[in-house]
Design an enzyme around this catalytic site. Structure first.
Site, PDB file in Angstrom:
ATOM      1  CG  ASP A 392       9.637  20.736  33.422  1.00  0.00           C
ATOM      2  OD1 ASP A 392       9.080  20.788  33.182  1.00  0.00           O
ATOM      3  OD2 ASP A 392      10.576  20.881  32.408  1.00  0.00           O
ATOM      4  CG  HIS A 393       3.495  20.555  37.011  1.00  0.00           C
ATOM      5  ND1 HIS A 393       3.531  18.793  37.888  1.00  0.00           N
ATOM      6  CD2 HIS A 393       2.423  20.586  37.664  1.00  0.00           C
ATOM      7  CE1 HIS A 393       2.502  18.934  38.664  1.00  0.00           C
ATOM      8  NE2 HIS A 393       1.495  19.890  38.252  1.00  0.00           N
ATOM      9  NE  ARG A 394       8.491  19.753  30.274  1.00  0.00           N
ATOM     10  CZ  ARG A 394       9.777  19.929  29.255  1.00  0.00           C
ATOM     11  NH1 ARG A 394       9.348  19.960  28.465  1.00  0.00           N
ATOM     12  NH2 ARG A 394      10.189  20.934  30.006  1.00  0.00           N
ATOM     13  CB  ILE A 396       9.016  18.442  39.779  1.00  0.00           C
ATOM     14  CG1 ILE A 396      10.490  18.852  39.581  1.00  0.00           C
ATOM     15  CG2 ILE A 396       9.241  19.127  41.499  1.00  0.00           C
ATOM     16  CD1 ILE A 396      11.490  19.241  39.259  1.00  0.00           C
TER      17      ILE A 396
END
Ligand code: CAO
Length: 422
Positions: A392-394, A396
């Site tokens: 989850d790029h939010r 990590i």
């Protein structure tokens, strides 16, 4: 500016019915379509929408008043000369729905949009409570007689239903954009239409929700597991002398948990970015995607940190079999740290696994292969395991994901003998 009368529209069975709630105040700006009062008959209740946009100048009714079609509700100073024509805009009320399910559906087509209002029974206090929490009470199934919604129903809906509600919203979104096929499949040859298996139908909204809410990035890597494989293949049952049947997955679970301990953000969950909270889990329950004839299931192997590889391997086999026999308890699907999706026994190198919401990462494992690798100045045959980490790029960043994969690599490689031995 002229004042406009907002009157009770024709809403079917609601003759001489009581106003149980006034949803607006004088001097308040409202939009066309906003709910202004709630009416309640013996069996159902319905929110009446405003037919105009503007500022409320006078409210002519109060809670407890009985009203019928055409009665004045309030006066509004109109901002725009736009109105919702209840006759033309097709407000359909199904009387059958009132008697059989105590529900009303009003379909109001405004500017090509369809608004579905399902009315439910609830006291003004409960309605206010739901509104204050930003919850649409009409989506809640009441547990009282006639489906009346209580304050506890609202609380349970919010507590348990957040993910599901989001899934439904997102599924509806994708359904809105569904492209209609303008031909019949059978125009081109023989076809067969079958039911989609129940488990696939149940999983669908969760997958759609995950892909719609989580900005996925997938990091691919290759891990040299030559020594790990030699060790795995050397394991012998001390009692029988037979080779132990342990697949690479048990080792990968251990390596993953050791990495989670170093990188706690991978063992976290976020449900709503708006509330600004992240939950860090101190337990290590690993979800394993299990392929079954009925569809994919993801049971959890609990407390992986406290179990040895032999124990994990046996548990994995047992849990996978329970899934395939449909004997697994539903609660075993909840409360995971991170998930592993292993296609190692099947084939392929690299794929893009979908995160198992509300987790924040998933480790995809593909089939290891022997490869010729340049080590120093010599080519050597090594066993290489392809992995694919979706995150989850939010929460990590790419650099953290790369470091996390390095840690898994080291845990399966150079740290392996010290940390993961049986
Ligand atoms: N590389 C090479 N071989 C591998 C391997 C890997 N990464 N992983 C497993 N293998 C081998 C095993 O050692 C075993 O070999 P033997 O038959 O010689 O002993 C064989 O492949 C079969 O293993 P398995 O699949 O039965 O067992 P597992 O512990 O690896 O996996 C389970 C268990 C439940 C995860 C697996 O059976 C399964 O269902 N996998 C599919 C998961 C899936 O569908 N994921 C996709 C989700 S996204 O749609």
């Amino acid at each position: 500016m002229a004042l406009i009368d907002i009157k009770v529209p024709n809403i079917g069975d609601f003759e001489n019915v009581e106003i149980i709630e006034i949803l607006v105040e004088e001097d308040q700006d409202i939009n066309k379509g906003d709910s202004i009062i709630t009416l309640e008959s013996d069996k159902s209740s319905v929110e009446v929408p405003s037919s105009h946009t503007g500022k409320i100048k006078k409210i002519n009714v109060k809670v407890g008043d009985k009203v019928s079609e055409g009665d004045l509700i309030l006066k509004i100073e109109s901002i725009k000369a736009e109105s919702l024509n209840y006759e033309d805009e097709k407000i359909n009320i199904s009387k059958e729905a009132i008697t059989s399910t105590e529900k009303i559906e009003i379909t109001s087509k405004v500017k090509h949009q369809t608004t579905n209002l399902k009315s439910v029974l609830a006291s003004p206090k409960v309605r206010k409570f739901a509104r204050e929490l930003g919850t649409d009470i009409n989506k809640i199934s009441g547990t009282e007689k006639f489906g009346r919604v209580t304050e506890d129903d609202v609380k349970s809906f919010i507590k348990l239903g957040l993910n599901q509600q989001q899934s439904i919203i997102n599924t509806e979104k994708t359904q809105d954009t569904k492209i209609k096929i303008e031909y019949e499949y059978s125009d081109f040859g023989e076809i067969d239409i079958k039911d989609i298996p129940r488990i696939k139908k149940l999983a669908a909204p969760h997958l759609v929700n995950s892909i719609n809410t989580i900005p996925h990035v997938t990091h691919h890597d290759e891990i040299d597991i030559t020594e790990m494989e030699e060790f795995r293949n050397s394991l012998i049952d001390h009692y029988t002398g037979d080779k132990l049947k342990i697949t690479p997955l048990a080792f990968i679970m251990k390596a993953l948990v050791a990495a989670l301990k170093k990188f706690p953000s991978f063992n976290s969950s976020i449900e709503d970015m708006k509330d600004g909270k992240i939950t860090y889990k101190k337990y290590f329950h690993i979800g394993i995607a299990v392929d079954t004839p009925n569809g994919l299931m993801v049971p959890k192997i609990r407390e992986v940190d406290k179990k040895n590889i032999q124990h994990l391997s046996a548990e994995l086999r047992e849990v996978a079999q329970k899934c395939r026999d449909l004997k697994i308890d539903k609660k075993e699907f909840y409360g995971g740290s991170m998930t592993i999706s292993s296609l190692g026994g099947i084939g392929g190198s690299f794929f893009t696994p979908i995160i198992n919401y509300p987790e924040v990462a998933i480790l995809g494992v593909s089939k290891s292969n022997k490869k010729q690798i340049l080590l120093g100045d010599q080519f050597k045959i090594r066993t290489i395991l392809p992995i694919s980490l979706s995150y989850d790029h939010r929460i990590i960043d790419g650099a953290e994901a790369a470091r996390f994969c390095n840690e898994i690599r080291d845990n399966l490689g150079k740290n392996f003998a010290f940390k993961l031995a049986i």
